[in-house]
Design a protein around this motif. Sequence first.
Motif, mmCIF file in Angstrom:
data_model
loop_
_atom_site.group_PDB
_atom_site.id
_atom_site.type_symbol
_atom_site.label_atom_id
_atom_site.label_comp_id
_atom_site.label_asym_id
_atom_site.label_seq_id
_atom_site.Cartn_x
_atom_site.Cartn_y
_atom_site.Cartn_z
ATOM 1 N N THR A 44 42.653 42.311 80.672
ATOM 2 C CA THR A 44 42.861 43.757 80.527
ATOM 3 C C THR A 44 43.521 44.111 79.199
ATOM 4 N N ASN A 45 44.275 43.174 78.638
ATOM 5 C CA ASN A 45 44.940 43.433 77.353
ATOM 6 C C ASN A 45 43.978 43.400 76.173
ATOM 7 N N THR A 46 42.752 42.943 76.410
ATOM 8 C CA THR A 46 41.749 42.891 75.338
ATOM 9 C C THR A 46 40.826 44.108 75.373
ATOM 10 N N LEU A 47 40.957 44.965 76.370
ATOM 11 C CA LEU A 47 40.031 46.074 76.573
ATOM 12 C C LEU A 47 40.474 47.335 75.848
ATOM 13 N N GLU A 48 39.513 48.223 75.615
ATOM 14 C CA GLU A 48 39.813 49.524 75.017
ATOM 15 C C GLU A 48 39.882 50.578 76.119
ATOM 16 N N TYR A 49 40.863 51.491 75.981
ATOM 17 C CA TYR A 49 41.075 52.527 76.977
ATOM 18 C C TYR A 49 40.995 53.900 76.319
ATOM 19 N N ASN A 50 40.489 54.881 77.087
ATOM 20 C CA ASN A 50 40.420 56.239 76.544
ATOM 21 C C ASN A 50 41.714 56.991 76.842
ATOM 22 N N LYS A 103 44.388 51.597 84.029
ATOM 23 C CA LYS A 103 45.648 50.932 83.685
ATOM 24 C C LYS A 103 46.695 52.004 83.381
ATOM 25 N N LEU A 104 47.546 52.268 84.375
ATOM 26 C CA LEU A 104 48.558 53.302 84.247
ATOM 27 C C LEU A 104 49.923 52.674 83.992
ATOM 28 N N GLY A 105 50.576 53.091 82.901
ATOM 29 C CA GLY A 105 51.920 52.626 82.596
ATOM 30 C C GLY A 105 52.959 53.393 83.400
ATOM 31 N N VAL A 106 54.209 53.123 83.137
ATOM 32 C CA VAL A 106 55.295 53.776 83.862
ATOM 33 C C VAL A 106 55.212 55.301 83.696
ATOM 34 N N HIS A 107 55.360 56.013 84.800
ATOM 35 C CA HIS A 107 55.323 57.479 84.892
ATOM 36 C C HIS A 107 53.927 58.080 84.697
ATOM 37 N N GLU A 108 52.925 57.267 84.426
ATOM 38 C CA GLU A 108 51.574 57.806 84.266
ATOM 39 C C GLU A 108 50.925 57.973 85.633
ATOM 40 N N TYR A 109 49.994 58.934 85.731
ATOM 41 C CA TYR A 109 49.402 59.288 87.014
ATOM 42 C C TYR A 109 47.955 59.720 86.804
ATOM 43 N N VAL A 119 27.736 58.616 96.187
ATOM 44 C CA VAL A 119 27.786 58.741 97.645
ATOM 45 C C VAL A 119 29.099 58.172 98.179
ATOM 46 N N LEU A 120 29.346 56.899 97.885
ATOM 47 C CA LEU A 120 30.614 56.264 98.211
ATOM 48 C C LEU A 120 31.294 55.837 96.925
ATOM 49 N N SER A 121 32.602 55.978 96.882
ATOM 50 C CA SER A 121 33.399 55.481 95.769
ATOM 51 C C SER A 121 34.452 54.534 96.332
ATOM 52 N N GLY A 122 35.108 53.836 95.441
ATOM 53 C CA GLY A 122 36.118 52.903 95.926
ATOM 54 C C GLY A 122 37.051 52.456 94.830
ATOM 55 N N VAL A 123 38.096 51.756 95.255
ATOM 56 C CA VAL A 123 39.074 51.240 94.307
ATOM 57 C C VAL A 123 39.594 49.901 94.817
ATOM 58 N N PHE A 124 39.763 48.968 93.869
ATOM 59 C CA PHE A 124 40.263 47.631 94.170
ATOM 60 C C PHE A 124 41.508 47.400 93.329
ATOM 61 N N TYR A 125 42.584 46.887 93.953
ATOM 62 C CA TYR A 125 43.881 46.787 93.282
ATOM 63 C C TYR A 125 44.163 45.372 92.792
ATOM 64 N N ILE A 126 44.496 45.286 91.504
ATOM 65 C CA ILE A 126 44.807 44.014 90.863
ATOM 66 C C ILE A 126 46.323 43.863 90.766
ATOM 67 N N GLY A 127 46.858 42.763 91.292
ATOM 68 C CA GLY A 127 48.299 42.557 91.199
ATOM 69 C C GLY A 127 48.736 41.325 91.967
ATOM 70 N N ARG A 175 55.957 54.370 89.261
ATOM 71 C CA ARG A 175 57.407 54.215 89.128
ATOM 72 C C ARG A 175 57.822 52.771 88.912
ATOM 73 N N SER A 176 56.834 51.912 88.737
ATOM 74 C CA SER A 176 57.111 50.506 88.467
ATOM 75 C C SER A 176 57.140 50.257 86.963
ATOM 76 N N ASP A 177 57.865 49.223 86.552
ATOM 77 C CA ASP A 177 57.871 48.836 85.142
ATOM 78 C C ASP A 177 56.587 48.114 84.755
ATOM 79 N N ASN A 178 55.822 47.676 85.761
ATOM 80 C CA ASN A 178 54.560 46.991 85.519
ATOM 81 C C ASN A 178 53.410 47.990 85.501
ATOM 82 N N ASP A 179 52.360 47.673 84.764
ATOM 83 C CA ASP A 179 51.173 48.519 84.749
ATOM 84 C C ASP A 179 50.539 48.553 86.138
ATOM 85 N N ARG A 180 50.026 49.710 86.491
ATOM 86 C CA ARG A 180 49.299 49.867 87.751
ATOM 87 C C ARG A 180 47.823 49.670 87.444
ATOM 88 N N ILE A 181 47.268 48.524 87.842
ATOM 89 C CA ILE A 181 45.909 48.138 87.466
ATOM 90 C C ILE A 181 44.986 48.207 88.680
#
Length: 203
Positions: A44-50, A103-109, A119-127, A175-181
Amino acid sequence: MDVRYWYESIQMNDNDTIELFPSTLYKTRYNLKVEKVDSIIDFTNTLEYNQYKFTSDTHILDHSIFSDIKCFIEKHIDSYLLRVLRKNPRLERLTMTQSWLNKLGVHEYRRAHTHPNSVLSGVFYIGYPKDKFSTLNFLSPFFSGFDDINFQHFPRAGELIIFPSYLRHWVEPNRSDNDRISIAFNTFPLPGWGDEQGLTQIE
């Protein structure tokens, strides 16, 4: 398969309640190994984000590092089709059209939104097992002013959530110091859906 399997006749009695066409949230979990999480975080640290904090690459699950996770997700999309929508996934599949990494940093939402053209959407959590994720919130699709219900879900690492794309949802500040991936995806019935004899086939 007997067509009668897909349909149920409802006989209502006094004081019955029937869950008629509910918006079903599907939840399951994948066993993420620590070594796998380490590799993904490095990736994830090698990727580009908008500016909205998701990847410019909108087919992120096509990368080999996610091959096992993609298979896991596709398996449970089929399970949702069978168990919730009463579709035979061998005849009427939903194809994953796009996938991206958030990839959300601290306080980002993430602001409230839906997923159009899906039709269907989803989300998978990395951690890691002890990681804490800010809540994923869903709003009732009914807007009467009386039954506008906000459902809060507290995700866990390795968890997969699948839901109808029309459901409005948002993410509270991290609210975590870690990125929310997390990895999000959309689906749509592409070629192979429908029945030729029933005049519903998509080729």
